[in-house]
Design a protein around this motif. Structure first.
Motif, PDB file in Angstrom:
ATOM      1  N   LEU A   1     113.612  43.409 112.999  1.00  0.00           N
ATOM      2  CA  LEU A   1     112.231  43.052 112.690  1.00  0.00           C
ATOM      3  C   LEU A   1     112.111  41.553 112.453  1.00  0.00           C
ATOM      4  N   SER A   2     113.047  40.994 111.697  1.00  0.00           N
ATOM      5  CA  SER A   2     113.025  39.562 111.406  1.00  0.00           C
ATOM      6  C   SER A   2     113.150  38.745 112.696  1.00  0.00           C
ATOM      7  N   THR A   3     114.047  39.160 113.575  1.00  0.00           N
ATOM      8  CA  THR A   3     114.223  38.466 114.852  1.00  0.00           C
ATOM      9  C   THR A   3     112.945  38.525 115.683  1.00  0.00           C
ATOM     10  N   ALA A   4     112.307  39.699 115.714  1.00  0.00           N
ATOM     11  CA  ALA A   4     111.057  39.847 116.473  1.00  0.00           C
ATOM     12  C   ALA A   4     109.964  38.941 115.910  1.00  0.00           C
TER      13      ALA A   4
ATOM     14  N   PHE B   1     107.765  25.043 110.574  1.00  0.00           N
ATOM     15  CA  PHE B   1     107.805  26.373 109.975  1.00  0.00           C
ATOM     16  C   PHE B   1     109.218  26.829 109.603  1.00  0.00           C
ATOM     17  N   LYS B   2     110.260  26.159 110.103  1.00  0.00           N
ATOM     18  CA  LYS B   2     111.648  26.628 109.941  1.00  0.00           C
ATOM     19  C   LYS B   2     112.015  27.029 108.513  1.00  0.00           C
ATOM     20  N   PRO B   3     111.767  26.196 107.490  1.00  0.00           N
ATOM     21  CA  PRO B   3     112.158  26.613 106.139  1.00  0.00           C
ATOM     22  C   PRO B   3     111.463  27.907 105.699  1.00  0.00           C
ATOM     23  N   ARG B   4     110.220  28.082 106.126  1.00  0.00           N
ATOM     24  CA  ARG B   4     109.493  29.298 105.750  1.00  0.00           C
ATOM     25  C   ARG B   4     109.939  30.493 106.595  1.00  0.00           C
ATOM     26  N   MET B   5     110.361  30.232 107.821  1.00  0.00           N
ATOM     27  CA  MET B   5     110.922  31.304 108.640  1.00  0.00           C
ATOM     28  C   MET B   5     112.244  31.787 108.026  1.00  0.00           C
ATOM     29  N   VAL B   6     113.020  30.856 107.486  1.00  0.00           N
ATOM     30  CA  VAL B   6     114.268  31.219 106.800  1.00  0.00           C
ATOM     31  C   VAL B   6     113.957  32.053 105.557  1.00  0.00           C
ATOM     32  N   ALA B   7     112.926  31.667 104.814  1.00  0.00           N
ATOM     33  CA  ALA B   7     112.529  32.438 103.621  1.00  0.00           C
ATOM     34  C   ALA B   7     112.092  33.852 104.018  1.00  0.00           C
TER      35      ALA B   7
ATOM     36  N   VAL C   1     113.935  37.553 103.006  1.00  0.00           N
ATOM     37  CA  VAL C   1     113.255  38.731 102.451  1.00  0.00           C
ATOM     38  C   VAL C   1     113.536  39.940 103.330  1.00  0.00           C
ATOM     39  N   MET C   2     113.434  39.766 104.647  1.00  0.00           N
ATOM     40  CA  MET C   2     113.684  40.882 105.564  1.00  0.00           C
ATOM     41  C   MET C   2     115.121  41.378 105.463  1.00  0.00           C
ATOM     42  N   GLN C   3     116.076  40.465 105.368  1.00  0.00           N
ATOM     43  CA  GLN C   3     117.481  40.867 105.258  1.00  0.00           C
ATOM     44  C   GLN C   3     117.727  41.663 103.981  1.00  0.00           C
ATOM     45  N   ASP C   4     117.032  41.309 102.905  1.00  0.00           N
ATOM     46  CA  ASP C   4     117.173  42.047 101.641  1.00  0.00           C
ATOM     47  C   ASP C   4     116.651  43.481 101.761  1.00  0.00           C
ATOM     48  N   ILE C   5     115.729  43.711 102.679  1.00  0.00           N
ATOM     49  CA  ILE C   5     115.185  45.057 102.872  1.00  0.00           C
ATOM     50  C   ILE C   5     116.244  45.975 103.476  1.00  0.00           C
TER      51      ILE C   5
ATOM     52  N   PRO D   1     106.410  34.704  97.158  1.00  0.00           N
ATOM     53  CA  PRO D   1     105.407  34.378  98.187  1.00  0.00           C
ATOM     54  C   PRO D   1     105.831  33.128  98.966  1.00  0.00           C
ATOM     55  N   ILE D   2     105.483  33.107 100.240  1.00  0.00           N
ATOM     56  CA  ILE D   2     105.804  31.979 101.116  1.00  0.00           C
ATOM     57  C   ILE D   2     104.544  31.127 101.242  1.00  0.00           C
ATOM     58  N   ALA D   3     104.659  29.868 100.856  1.00  0.00           N
ATOM     59  CA  ALA D   3     103.503  28.972 100.766  1.00  0.00           C
ATOM     60  C   ALA D   3     102.926  28.610 102.134  1.00  0.00           C
ATOM     61  N   GLY D   4     101.639  28.299 102.119  1.00  0.00           N
ATOM     62  CA  GLY D   4     100.980  27.709 103.276  1.00  0.00           C
ATOM     63  C   GLY D   4     100.225  28.694 104.148  1.00  0.00           C
TER      64      GLY D   4
END
Length: 192
Positions: free
Chosen positions: A94-97, A114-120, A124-128, A159-162
C-alpha cells in the motif's frame, strides 16, 4: 425553462449524496470531520480492481460536493479518502502504491519537496503491517492539524503537516495520471 432546469440541477448538486454501497461496503452519506468541526458529505465511491480481483472500495468525503477533480482537490475544510480493503495486502504494498501515485502526478521538484512527508507516511504504513480483508483506512485532512491516517477507527502515527501534501495524496486518484479513470470518475460522483 432552461433557468428552472439549471436551478433544479444546482439544488441536486448541493444535496448530500445518499448512502452508497460499493463492493459490499456501505458508505454513509455524511460523516464527522475528524478532529475538525463540521461534517463531510460523500462525494463519490468507486471500486479498485487489479487483474480481475477486487482490491478496495474507496470513498471521497468533502465539506461540499465537487464534480471536478480540481474543485475537489482545492476545496476547503476537512476531507477524507476512505479505503475499505477487500483482499489481504501488506502495508508495504500500500505504501509503495501511494508513493508511486504521488510520483506519477508531480514533477521531480515537487516529489523532492514531499520526500520527508512521504517517508513519514511510509513509516506509519510500515507500523500497520499486514492489511487484512475488511480493514478500513482513512486518509483525513484535518485543517490546522495535517494529514491523519486512521486505521479501523484508531489514529496511527503523528499527523503529517501541509495541505499541499494532502492534495498530493488526492492526486493519486484525482490527478492527471490517476490509479484509473474509473476510480477518478466514481470518486467525483459520476454515475451515481
Amino acid at each position: 425553462m432552461m433557468r428552472r432546469l439549471l436551478v433544479i440541477l444546482l439544488c441536486a448538486l448541493a444535496q448530500p449524496l445518499s448512502a452508497a454501497e460499493m463492493g459490499g461496503v456501505q458508505f454513509d452519506s455524511v460523516v464527522k470531520g475528524g478532529d475538525a468541526a463540521g461534517e463531510m458529505q460523500l462525494n463519490g465511491v468507486a471500486l479498485h480492481r487489479l487483474y480481475g480481483f477486487q482490491v478496495y472500495a474507496i470513498g471521497l468525503y468533502l465539506s461540499e460536493r465537487s464534480r471536478t477533480a480540481e474543485a475537489a482537490i482545492d476545496s476547503d475544510g476537512p476531507k477524507r479518502i476512505r479505503l475499505d480493503v477487500l483482499r489481504e495486502i501488506t502495508a508495504a504494498q500500500l505504501s509503495t502504491a501511494l508513493s508511486e501515485g504521488i510520483v506519477e502526478n508531480h514533477t521531480a521538484a515537487e516529489v523532492e519537496k514531499f520526500k520527508p512527508r512521504m517517508v513519514a507516511l511510509d513509516r506509519v504504513m510500515q507500523d500497520i503491517g499486514k492489511v487484512g480483508r475488511g480493514t478500513r483506512i482513512a486518509l483525513d485532512w484535518v485543517p490546522k492539524v495535517g494529514t491523519r491516517i486512521v486505521v479501523d477507527g484508531k489514529a496511527r502515527g503523528e499527523p503529517i503537516a501541509g495541505e499541499d501534501f494532502y492534495r498530493a495524496l488526492m492526486r493519486i486518484w484525482l490527478g492527471a495520471r490517476p490509479v484509473s479513470d474509473n476510480l477518478k470518475q466514481g470518486m467525483l460522483g459520476k454515475g451515481l
